[in-house]
Design a protein around this motif. Structure first.
Motif: not given
Length: 234
Positions: A12, A48-49, A10, A2-6
């Motif tokens: 996935d 992704s990410q 983050g 649960y992270s938006d960090t690239i």
């Protein structure tokens, strides 16, 4: 995650895999056991990410192995059974080089359970490849009183260095470390298990020993582990 960090924090990953395995064994009149095995594995990754890896990657790994075992057994007049089993195995596998994250196979080690495996990675994000030979010798003793002991010596010999394992895994280099492993089980519930990896100079690279005792309502155990420094394994 649960992270938006690239990046690592983050990232996935979804992995979809399938494999097919074929095996056949023959036992000759002189007791020699011959086992042929084939395997085909397909792994697909969705990432992704994380800009360090492509969004999609697929790799196909065909494998083939031929194993020769020659178990020799003798039972003494007192009922003690001795078994000596030399084993030789030739394995070939060809894994396409893909750029996908490795999250479940970061730490591998050589032990008596995977000495004759098609791949010694603990997970499925990576698969072993190349031409290699696995050799081993196992001696076992079984007593009518319930005592049993096993001693295993083995090594992996490769055609080329895969450069995929850590220095203390026992699998690094063209030739692996020597594996020396033993077990002792007593009828009173006491057991001793020990395994060590020794380099070409027969110096210890890794060693672990566990002593355990089990009764009907109580279990006790103690372990000792000795490791050399290895930044790749923290």
């Amino acid at each position: 995650r649960y992270s938006d960090t690239i990046g690592d924090d983050g990232r996935d990953v979804g992995r979809f895999g399938a494999s097919a395995d074929w095996q056949r064994q023959w036992t000759l009149n002189n007791g020699l056991q011959i086992t042929a095995r084939g395997n085909l594995a397909i792994d697909h990754f969705e990432v992704s990410q994380d800009t360090n890896f492509p969004d999609r990657a697929t790799h196909v790994t065909p494998s083939a192995a031929l194993t020769l075992r020659y178990p020799v057994a003798k039972t003494t007049a007192r009922g003690v059974r001795h078994v000596i089993e030399p084993t030789m195995q030739v394995v070939w596998s060809d894994s396409s080089n893909i750029d996908a994250p490795n999250e479940d196979s970061t730490i591998a080690k050589l032990d008596e359970a995977n000495l004759f495996s098609l791949s010694r990675y603990p997970g499925l994000d990576r698969r072993e490849h190349g031409l290699r030979g696995n050799i081993g010798l196992t001696y076992s003793r079984f007593a009518p009183s319930g005592w049993s002991s096993t001693l295993t010596l083995g090594r992996v010999i490769r055609k080329e260095n895969e450069n995929a394992f850590t220095s203390t895994s026992g699998l690094d280099g063209v030739n692996s470390d020597w594996l020396l492993a033993g077990q002792l089980n007593m009828p009173n519930g006491l057991s001793l298990v020990s395994r060590s990896l020794l380099d070409s100079s027969f110096d210890f690279a890794k060693s672990e020993t566990r002593l355990a005792w089990a009764a009907s309502d109580l279990k006790l155990g103690a372990s000792y582990t000795w490791l050399t420094a290895d930044t790749a394994e923290d």
